[in-house]
Design a protein around this motif. Structure first.
Motif, PDB file in Angstrom:
ATOM      1  N   ASP A  42     -11.566  14.436  14.399  1.00 21.45           N
ATOM      2  CA  ASP A  42     -10.860  15.297  15.352  1.00 21.45           C
ATOM      3  C   ASP A  42     -11.244  16.762  15.182  1.00 21.45           C
ATOM      4  N   ALA A  43     -11.647  17.129  13.952  1.00 21.79           N
ATOM      5  CA  ALA A  43     -12.056  18.513  13.687  1.00 21.79           C
ATOM      6  C   ALA A  43     -13.506  18.765  14.110  1.00 21.79           C
ATOM      7  N   GLY A  44     -14.176  17.737  14.629  1.00 23.69           N
ATOM      8  CA  GLY A  44     -15.511  17.923  15.176  1.00 23.69           C
ATOM      9  C   GLY A  44     -16.656  17.473  14.294  1.00 23.69           C
ATOM     10  N   PHE A  45     -16.356  16.692  13.255  1.00 24.54           N
ATOM     11  CA  PHE A  45     -17.397  16.261  12.328  1.00 24.54           C
ATOM     12  C   PHE A  45     -17.681  14.767  12.471  1.00 24.54           C
ATOM     13  N   ALA A  46     -18.884  14.373  12.099  1.00 22.17           N
ATOM     14  CA  ALA A  46     -19.262  12.957  12.106  1.00 22.17           C
ATOM     15  C   ALA A  46     -18.744  12.331  10.821  1.00 22.17           C
ATOM     16  N   ALA A  47     -17.695  11.553  10.922  1.00 22.03           N
ATOM     17  CA  ALA A  47     -16.992  11.067   9.741  1.00 22.03           C
ATOM     18  C   ALA A  47     -17.247   9.583   9.514  1.00 22.03           C
ATOM     19  N   THR A  48     -17.487   9.235   8.260  1.00 17.69           N
ATOM     20  CA  THR A  48     -17.668   7.846   7.848  1.00 17.69           C
ATOM     21  C   THR A  48     -16.611   7.495   6.816  1.00 17.69           C
ATOM     22  N   GLY A  49     -15.882   6.431   7.085  1.00 13.19           N
ATOM     23  CA  GLY A  49     -14.921   5.923   6.122  1.00 13.19           C
ATOM     24  C   GLY A  49     -15.526   4.786   5.329  1.00 13.19           C
ATOM     25  N   LEU A  50     -15.421   4.865   4.022  1.00 13.52           N
ATOM     26  CA  LEU A  50     -15.945   3.833   3.133  1.00 13.52           C
ATOM     27  C   LEU A  50     -14.795   3.223   2.358  1.00 13.52           C
ATOM     28  N   ASP A  51     -14.769   1.900   2.314  1.00 12.53           N
ATOM     29  CA  ASP A  51     -13.761   1.232   1.502  1.00 12.53           C
ATOM     30  C   ASP A  51     -14.303  -0.120   1.073  1.00 12.53           C
ATOM     31  N   GLY A  68     -16.984   8.911  17.281  1.00 16.46           N
ATOM     32  CA  GLY A  68     -17.099   9.990  16.312  1.00 16.46           C
ATOM     33  C   GLY A  68     -16.869   9.552  14.880  1.00 16.46           C
ATOM     34  N   MET A  69     -16.651   8.245  14.688  1.00 17.75           N
ATOM     35  CA  MET A  69     -16.363   7.712  13.357  1.00 17.75           C
ATOM     36  C   MET A  69     -17.169   6.452  13.120  1.00 17.75           C
ATOM     37  N   HIS A 110      -6.877   7.407   8.060  1.00 16.31           N
ATOM     38  CA  HIS A 110      -6.228   8.608   8.608  1.00 16.31           C
ATOM     39  C   HIS A 110      -7.063   9.871   8.373  1.00 16.31           C
ATOM     40  N   ASP A 111      -7.621  10.001   7.171  1.00 16.43           N
ATOM     41  CA  ASP A 111      -8.423  11.189   6.870  1.00 16.43           C
ATOM     42  C   ASP A 111      -9.731  11.189   7.663  1.00 16.43           C
ATOM     43  N   VAL A 112     -10.295  10.000   7.870  1.00 21.15           N
ATOM     44  CA  VAL A 112     -11.516   9.902   8.665  1.00 21.15           C
ATOM     45  C   VAL A 112     -11.250  10.415  10.074  1.00 21.15           C
ATOM     46  N   ARG A 113     -10.143   9.992  10.644  1.00 21.31           N
ATOM     47  CA  ARG A 113      -9.781  10.437  11.997  1.00 21.31           C
ATOM     48  C   ARG A 113      -9.576  11.955  12.030  1.00 21.31           C
ATOM     49  N   ALA A 114      -8.958  12.505  11.001  1.00 22.28           N
ATOM     50  CA  ALA A 114      -8.719  13.960  10.969  1.00 22.28           C
ATOM     51  C   ALA A 114     -10.033  14.731  10.934  1.00 22.28           C
ATOM     52  N   TRP A 115     -10.990  14.273  10.141  1.00 22.65           N
ATOM     53  CA  TRP A 115     -12.298  14.937  10.100  1.00 22.65           C
ATOM     54  C   TRP A 115     -13.019  14.802  11.436  1.00 22.65           C
ATOM     55  N   ILE A 157       0.841  -1.201   0.000  1.00 26.62           N
ATOM     56  CA  ILE A 157       0.000   0.000   0.000  1.00 26.62           C
ATOM     57  C   ILE A 157       0.885   1.263   0.000  1.00 26.62           C
ATOM     58  N   PRO A 158       1.632   1.477  -1.069  1.00 29.30           N
ATOM     59  CA  PRO A 158       2.561   2.616  -1.090  1.00 29.30           C
ATOM     60  C   PRO A 158       1.878   3.971  -1.035  1.00 29.30           C
ATOM     61  N   TRP A 159       0.568   4.018  -1.296  1.00 33.08           N
ATOM     62  CA  TRP A 159      -0.152   5.286  -1.232  1.00 33.08           C
ATOM     63  C   TRP A 159      -0.410   5.743   0.203  1.00 33.08           C
ATOM     64  N   ASP A 160      -0.259   4.846   1.161  1.00 33.68           N
ATOM     65  CA  ASP A 160      -0.530   5.200   2.552  1.00 33.68           C
ATOM     66  C   ASP A 160       0.684   5.902   3.158  1.00 33.68           C
ATOM     67  N   HIS A 161       0.458   7.126   3.645  1.00 34.95           N
ATOM     68  CA  HIS A 161       1.542   7.926   4.220  1.00 34.95           C
ATOM     69  C   HIS A 161       1.554   7.894   5.742  1.00 34.95           C
ATOM     70  N   GLY A 162       0.657   7.117   6.329  1.00 36.46           N
ATOM     71  CA  GLY A 162       0.640   6.990   7.778  1.00 36.46           C
ATOM     72  C   GLY A 162       0.031   8.166   8.508  1.00 36.46           C
ATOM     73  N   GLU A 163      -0.508   9.117   7.757  1.00 38.78           N
ATOM     74  CA  GLU A 163      -1.118  10.301   8.358  1.00 38.78           C
ATOM     75  C   GLU A 163      -2.128  10.882   7.376  1.00 38.78           C
ATOM     76  N   ALA A 164      -2.987  11.742   7.908  1.00 41.85           N
ATOM     77  CA  ALA A 164      -4.028  12.355   7.079  1.00 41.85           C
ATOM     78  C   ALA A 164      -3.433  13.324   6.066  1.00 41.85           C
ATOM     79  N   ALA A 165      -4.180  13.573   5.003  1.00 41.31           N
ATOM     80  CA  ALA A 165      -3.773  14.569   4.009  1.00 41.31           C
ATOM     81  C   ALA A 165      -3.683  15.941   4.670  1.00 41.31           C
ATOM     82  N   PRO A 166      -2.548  16.623   4.578  1.00 40.92           N
ATOM     83  CA  PRO A 166      -2.410  17.937   5.214  1.00 40.92           C
ATOM     84  C   PRO A 166      -3.448  18.948   4.754  1.00 40.92           C
ATOM     85  N   ALA A 167      -3.987  18.793   3.554  1.00 41.41           N
ATOM     86  CA  ALA A 167      -4.945  19.769   3.015  1.00 41.41           C
ATOM     87  C   ALA A 167      -6.255  19.797   3.793  1.00 41.41           C
ATOM     88  N   ILE A 168      -6.543  18.755   4.579  1.00 43.81           N
ATOM     89  CA  ILE A 168      -7.768  18.774   5.388  1.00 43.81           C
ATOM     90  C   ILE A 168      -7.759  19.969   6.323  1.00 43.81           C
TER      91      ILE A 168
END
Length: 198
Positions: free
Chosen positions: A54-63, A80-81, A47-52, A12-23
């Protein structure tokens, strides 16, 4: 592509171990309504689900890959997720207009050109009218035309695909990016039109 096998093999080389900084940039503009329900398609390890969240939103990760979601759930929990194993293109997923925001980061770039209009339809179906499509497009993957995944996203192609059902609110190069992607991404925020023509 067998995404489940890629996670099983830890390929999974696309995984950077952290959320996209642009969030952080999207959230800081205070355009996302308080308490918004955010969907992250192709969320991978979450990671992005957790970032959303943490920012106070109800986040759903789909895969589509169950192993990715199992690992995301183990690492980040469910406070919260929520985590949803499904195919984004399933017309029954879920009921229409469930989300206030769809955050695109790593799903669109997995799709060849012939599947991208179906992606637009899926996003439009899942968003409330007036909802936000916040997207970080990978414009320079280093692969040639039609080669991937990841497949590069051309800004003009994105505009042509989304403009029939969405209005562009703003766009720019993100202020922050993974080190390997500096200058290779484009951040766009679109608003789902109020009328329903899908």
């Amino acid at each position: 592509m067998d995404w489940e096998q890629r996670y099983l093999d830890d390929d999974i080389p696309w995984d950077h171990g952290e959320a996209a900084p642009a969030i952080v940039e999207v959230v800081s503009r205070q355009i996302v309504p308080e308490g918004a329900r955010v969907l992250v398609p192709g969320c991978g390890l979450g990671h992005d689900v957790r970032a959303w969240s943490d920012a106070g939103f109800a986040a759903t990760g789909l895969d589509i890959a169950s192993t990715a979601l199992e690992r995301a759930r183990c690492r980040y929990g469910t406070d919260g997720m929520s985590w949803l194993q499904a195919d984004l293109f399933d017309p029954e997923l879920p009921r229409r207009g469930l989300y206030d925001v769809v955050w695109e980061h790593t799903c669109y770039c997995t799709l060849p050109l012939e599947l991208r209009s179906a992606y637009v339809d899926a996003v439009a179906r899942l968003l409330k009218p007036g909802g936000l499509f916040c997207a970080l497009f990978f414009t320079d993957t280093g692969n040639g035309p039609g080669e991937g995944p990841p497949y590069s996203a051309d800004r003009d192609e994105v505009f042509e695909l989304f403009s029939p059902m969405f209005d562009l609110a703003w766009e720019k190069r993100p202020d922050q990016a993974y080190t390997s992607r500096v200058g290779r991404e484009w951040l766009m925020v679109w608003t789902r039109r109020m009328h329903d023509n899908i």
